[in-house]
Scaffold this motif. Sequence first.
Motif, PDB file in Angstrom:
ATOM      1  N   MET A 199      75.269 -29.309  19.964  1.00  0.00           N
ATOM      2  CA  MET A 199      74.133 -30.167  20.263  1.00  0.00           C
ATOM      3  C   MET A 199      74.550 -31.612  20.057  1.00  0.00           C
ATOM      4  SD  MET A 199      70.291 -30.062  18.649  1.00  0.00           S
ATOM      5  CE  MET A 199      70.849 -30.429  16.994  1.00  0.00           C
ATOM      6  N   ALA A 200      74.586 -32.368  21.114  1.00  0.00           N
ATOM      7  CA  ALA A 200      75.081 -33.738  21.044  1.00  0.00           C
ATOM      8  C   ALA A 200      73.965 -34.668  20.609  1.00  0.00           C
ATOM      9  CB  ALA A 200      75.632 -34.159  22.411  1.00  0.00           C
ATOM     10  N   ARG A 201      73.635 -34.623  19.320  1.00  0.00           N
ATOM     11  CA  ARG A 201      72.607 -35.500  18.786  1.00  0.00           C
ATOM     12  C   ARG A 201      73.093 -36.043  17.448  1.00  0.00           C
ATOM     13  NH1 ARG A 201      67.324 -35.048  20.862  1.00  0.00           N
ATOM     14  NH2 ARG A 201      67.244 -33.670  22.659  1.00  0.00           N
ATOM     15  N   SER A 202      73.006 -37.360  17.286  1.00  0.00           N
ATOM     16  CA  SER A 202      73.520 -37.973  16.071  1.00  0.00           C
ATOM     17  C   SER A 202      72.416 -38.286  15.073  1.00  0.00           C
ATOM     18  CB  SER A 202      74.275 -39.265  16.414  1.00  0.00           C
ATOM     19  OG  SER A 202      73.428 -40.165  17.097  1.00  0.00           O
ATOM     20  N   ARG A 203      71.169 -38.275  15.499  1.00  0.00           N
ATOM     21  CA  ARG A 203      70.098 -38.600  14.576  1.00  0.00           C
ATOM     22  C   ARG A 203      68.974 -37.581  14.703  1.00  0.00           C
ATOM     23  NH1 ARG A 203      65.776 -41.542  16.753  1.00  0.00           N
ATOM     24  NH2 ARG A 203      65.970 -42.094  18.945  1.00  0.00           N
ATOM     25  N   GLU A 204      68.177 -37.526  13.652  1.00  0.00           N
ATOM     26  CA  GLU A 204      67.104 -36.551  13.599  1.00  0.00           C
ATOM     27  C   GLU A 204      65.807 -37.169  14.112  1.00  0.00           C
ATOM     28  OE1 GLU A 204      67.070 -35.280   9.529  1.00  0.00           O
ATOM     29  OE2 GLU A 204      68.752 -33.908   9.847  1.00  0.00           O
ATOM     30  N   SER A 205      64.967 -36.331  14.663  1.00  0.00           N
ATOM     31  CA  SER A 205      63.670 -36.794  15.149  1.00  0.00           C
ATOM     32  C   SER A 205      62.694 -35.638  15.070  1.00  0.00           C
ATOM     33  CB  SER A 205      63.771 -37.299  16.598  1.00  0.00           C
ATOM     34  OG  SER A 205      64.157 -36.234  17.463  1.00  0.00           O
ATOM     35  N   ALA A 206      61.418 -35.973  14.929  1.00  0.00           N
ATOM     36  CA  ALA A 206      60.394 -34.931  14.855  1.00  0.00           C
ATOM     37  C   ALA A 206      59.043 -35.508  15.223  1.00  0.00           C
ATOM     38  CB  ALA A 206      60.340 -34.322  13.457  1.00  0.00           C
ATOM     39  N   ARG A 207      58.245 -34.683  15.871  1.00  0.00           N
ATOM     40  CA  ARG A 207      56.857 -35.033  16.151  1.00  0.00           C
ATOM     41  C   ARG A 207      55.997 -33.825  15.803  1.00  0.00           C
ATOM     42  NH1 ARG A 207      53.560 -35.402  21.823  1.00  0.00           N
ATOM     43  NH2 ARG A 207      51.644 -36.323  20.961  1.00  0.00           N
ATOM     44  N   HIS A 208      55.021 -34.024  14.931  1.00  0.00           N
ATOM     45  CA  HIS A 208      54.100 -32.969  14.500  1.00  0.00           C
ATOM     46  C   HIS A 208      52.709 -33.415  14.941  1.00  0.00           C
ATOM     47  CE1 HIS A 208      51.874 -30.202  11.961  1.00  0.00           C
ATOM     48  NE2 HIS A 208      52.993 -29.657  11.534  1.00  0.00           N
TER      49      HIS A 208
ATOM     50  N   ALA B 199      64.390 -32.224  16.126  1.00  0.00           N
ATOM     51  CA  ALA B 199      65.838 -32.050  16.121  1.00  0.00           C
ATOM     52  C   ALA B 199      66.324 -32.454  14.738  1.00  0.00           C
ATOM     53  CB  ALA B 199      66.497 -32.909  17.196  1.00  0.00           C
ATOM     54  N   TYR B 200      66.962 -31.524  14.036  1.00  0.00           N
ATOM     55  CA  TYR B 200      67.408 -31.769  12.670  1.00  0.00           C
ATOM     56  C   TYR B 200      68.902 -31.438  12.546  1.00  0.00           C
ATOM     57  CZ  TYR B 200      62.423 -31.747  11.378  1.00  0.00           C
ATOM     58  OH  TYR B 200      61.081 -31.998  11.282  1.00  0.00           O
ATOM     59  N   VAL B 201      69.577 -32.195  11.707  1.00  0.00           N
ATOM     60  CA  VAL B 201      70.983 -31.936  11.409  1.00  0.00           C
ATOM     61  C   VAL B 201      71.156 -31.691   9.912  1.00  0.00           C
ATOM     62  CG1 VAL B 201      73.348 -32.806  11.542  1.00  0.00           C
ATOM     63  CG2 VAL B 201      71.712 -33.328  13.373  1.00  0.00           C
ATOM     64  N   ARG B 202      70.745 -32.653   9.112  1.00  0.00           N
ATOM     65  CA  ARG B 202      70.891 -32.541   7.657  1.00  0.00           C
ATOM     66  C   ARG B 202      69.595 -32.125   6.975  1.00  0.00           C
ATOM     67  NH1 ARG B 202      73.271 -36.847   9.589  1.00  0.00           N
ATOM     68  NH2 ARG B 202      71.423 -38.116   9.185  1.00  0.00           N
ATOM     69  N   LYS B 203      68.539 -31.990   7.727  1.00  0.00           N
ATOM     70  CA  LYS B 203      67.229 -31.670   7.173  1.00  0.00           C
ATOM     71  C   LYS B 203      67.220 -30.309   6.486  1.00  0.00           C
ATOM     72  CE  LYS B 203      62.672 -32.105   6.874  1.00  0.00           C
ATOM     73  NZ  LYS B 203      62.024 -33.216   6.161  1.00  0.00           N
ATOM     74  N   THR B 204      66.586 -30.241   5.321  1.00  0.00           N
ATOM     75  CA  THR B 204      66.367 -28.959   4.658  1.00  0.00           C
ATOM     76  C   THR B 204      64.896 -28.851   4.282  1.00  0.00           C
ATOM     77  OG1 THR B 204      66.906 -29.876   2.480  1.00  0.00           O
ATOM     78  CG2 THR B 204      68.708 -28.845   3.717  1.00  0.00           C
ATOM     79  N   PHE B 205      64.321 -27.698   4.526  1.00  0.00           N
ATOM     80  CA  PHE B 205      62.950 -27.421   4.124  1.00  0.00           C
ATOM     81  C   PHE B 205      62.987 -26.620   2.822  1.00  0.00           C
ATOM     82  CE2 PHE B 205      62.522 -28.166   8.650  1.00  0.00           C
ATOM     83  CZ  PHE B 205      61.314 -28.850   8.754  1.00  0.00           C
ATOM     84  N   VAL B 206      62.290 -27.107   1.818  1.00  0.00           N
ATOM     85  CA  VAL B 206      62.218 -26.363   0.561  1.00  0.00           C
ATOM     86  C   VAL B 206      61.309 -25.147   0.763  1.00  0.00           C
ATOM     87  CG1 VAL B 206      62.600 -28.417  -0.834  1.00  0.00           C
ATOM     88  CG2 VAL B 206      60.258 -27.745  -0.237  1.00  0.00           C
ATOM     89  N   ARG B 207      61.337 -24.244  -0.207  1.00  0.00           N
ATOM     90  CA  ARG B 207      60.498 -23.051  -0.116  1.00  0.00           C
ATOM     91  C   ARG B 207      59.032 -23.473  -0.037  1.00  0.00           C
ATOM     92  NH1 ARG B 207      61.611 -17.815  -0.932  1.00  0.00           N
ATOM     93  NH2 ARG B 207      63.684 -18.405  -1.687  1.00  0.00           N
TER      94      ARG B 207
ATOM     95  N   PRO C 108      76.998 -26.889  12.087  1.00  0.00           N
ATOM     96  CA  PRO C 108      77.170 -28.298  11.712  1.00  0.00           C
ATOM     97  C   PRO C 108      76.364 -29.269  12.569  1.00  0.00           C
ATOM     98  CG  PRO C 108      79.283 -27.180  11.702  1.00  0.00           C
ATOM     99  CD  PRO C 108      78.299 -26.212  12.287  1.00  0.00           C
ATOM    100  N   GLU C 109      76.164 -28.948  13.840  1.00  0.00           N
ATOM    101  CA  GLU C 109      75.438 -29.875  14.714  1.00  0.00           C
ATOM    102  C   GLU C 109      73.926 -29.777  14.582  1.00  0.00           C
ATOM    103  OE1 GLU C 109      76.947 -26.450  17.381  1.00  0.00           O
ATOM    104  OE2 GLU C 109      77.586 -27.549  15.589  1.00  0.00           O
ATOM    105  N   GLY C 110      73.442 -28.872  13.724  1.00  0.00           N
ATOM    106  CA  GLY C 110      72.005 -28.786  13.496  1.00  0.00           C
ATOM    107  C   GLY C 110      71.292 -27.903  14.489  1.00  0.00           C
ATOM    108  N   TRP C 111      70.000 -28.157  14.643  1.00  0.00           N
ATOM    109  CA  TRP C 111      69.223 -27.355  15.579  1.00  0.00           C
ATOM    110  C   TRP C 111      68.069 -28.169  16.157  1.00  0.00           C
ATOM    111  CZ3 TRP C 111      67.877 -27.683  10.561  1.00  0.00           C
ATOM    112  CH2 TRP C 111      66.569 -27.439  10.148  1.00  0.00           C
ATOM    113  N   ARG C 112      67.758 -27.870  17.403  1.00  0.00           N
ATOM    114  CA  ARG C 112      66.616 -28.471  18.099  1.00  0.00           C
ATOM    115  C   ARG C 112      65.664 -27.352  18.477  1.00  0.00           C
ATOM    116  NH1 ARG C 112      65.277 -29.637  23.451  1.00  0.00           N
ATOM    117  NH2 ARG C 112      67.307 -28.907  24.202  1.00  0.00           N
ATOM    118  N   TYR C 113      64.372 -27.559  18.226  1.00  0.00           N
ATOM    119  CA  TYR C 113      63.434 -26.477  18.471  1.00  0.00           C
ATOM    120  C   TYR C 113      62.030 -27.010  18.760  1.00  0.00           C
ATOM    121  CZ  TYR C 113      61.629 -27.011  13.641  1.00  0.00           C
ATOM    122  OH  TYR C 113      61.081 -27.488  12.478  1.00  0.00           O
TER     123      TYR C 113
END
Length: 322
Positions: free
Chosen positions: A1-10, A25-33, A81-86
Motif C-alpha cells: 500500500m503506497a501510503r506514507s501518512r495515516e488518515s481517517a474519517r468517522h 488508512a493506518y500504518v502505525r496506528k494501534t487500537f487498544v482493547r 509493514p505498509e499498514g492497512w486501508r479499510y
Amino acid sequence: MARSRESARHWQYAELPGVDLLRAAYVRKTFVRHTHEHFVIAAVAEGAEVFRHQGSDVYVGTGALALVNPDTPHTGRAGVPEGWRYGAVYPLPELVAEIASETTSLRGVPGFVSPVLEDAYSAGLVHQVLRATDEGNALAADTLLRVAVTRLLRLNGGPLPQREVRTAGARIAARARGVLEERMADPPTLERLARELGTSPFALLRAFRDAFGMPPHAWLTDARVRRARRLLDGGTTPAEAALAVGFTDQPHLNRHFARIVGVPPGAYQRERKNVQDARGRLLLPSDTWQNRQRSQTRTYTPTEPENRTPPSSGTDWASVSP
C-alpha cells in the motif's frame, strides 16, 4: 500500500440513522482493547490488519472482512509493514436483528460466528455503501447495507450466546461494573472496590476479566470513551466531556479517544454536527426553498432508460440476491 501518512474519517449519514461509518488508512496506528455498542463490519481494501479477539490474534487480509459482535473486546494493528486501508460500517444491534428476522431463519439474538470472512463480494458491498453515502444516494446506501448484512448473516451468522450470571464471581463482577458506571468520574481503587464488595483485589480482578474480557481499569477507560461519545453527540465540548467522564483534561480524552474510536474527539464531533445540520435541513425546509421548488416543477420526460444502474453502486442490481 503506497501510503506514507495515516488518515481517517468517522461519520454518520442522515439517511442511515444508527449506523456509524469509517474510512481509514493506518500504518502505525494501534487500537487498544475496547468494545463497541454496534456491530463492526470492516472490509480491508489494501494491506492487512491483525486484531486480538477472544484470546487469539486474527489476520484480515485484502478483500476479507473483520466481523465483531457488540460488546466483544478486541484490539487492532497493522498486519504488514505498509499498514492497512479499510472501510467499515457499524450498524446497531436492533437494525441487524430486524434484517435477520426478515431475511434469514436465525433464531435468538443474531451475530457473527467467525471474526473473519473471506468474501470479496461482501467486502465490495461495504465499500459501495460508503460510496453511496458520499454521493448522497440514500436509496442505494440503505439497500446495499441491508443486502450486505443479509449476506454476511447467511454466510457467517448464528445466535449469540446469552450471558447468564450464575457464579459468585460473575455476580461480583457485575456489581463492580455497576459501581464503576455510577462513579465513573471518581472511581475507587481496586483494593477499595474489592473491600466494598466483600472480596479480595485479585479475586475481583480475575472475576472481572473472566466476565468482561478486560481488567476493571481498561473497562473503565472504554466506558468513559463511550459516554464521552454520547456527550459529544449531544453538543458537549470535548473539554467539558473529558471532565464529565473522569479524564484529567482534554488531551487525556484525546489520547484514549483516538486509540479506541480512531479519530480525535474534535473531528468526531464536527462530523456529527454536519449530520445534525443536514437532518435539520431535510426536516425543516424553508418557505423560500419550498416556493422555489414549486416554481421549478415541470413535467419530466425521461431521455434515458429507467432501469439504468445507480452510479454509486457499481452492481448489477438485477442480479443482487441477499
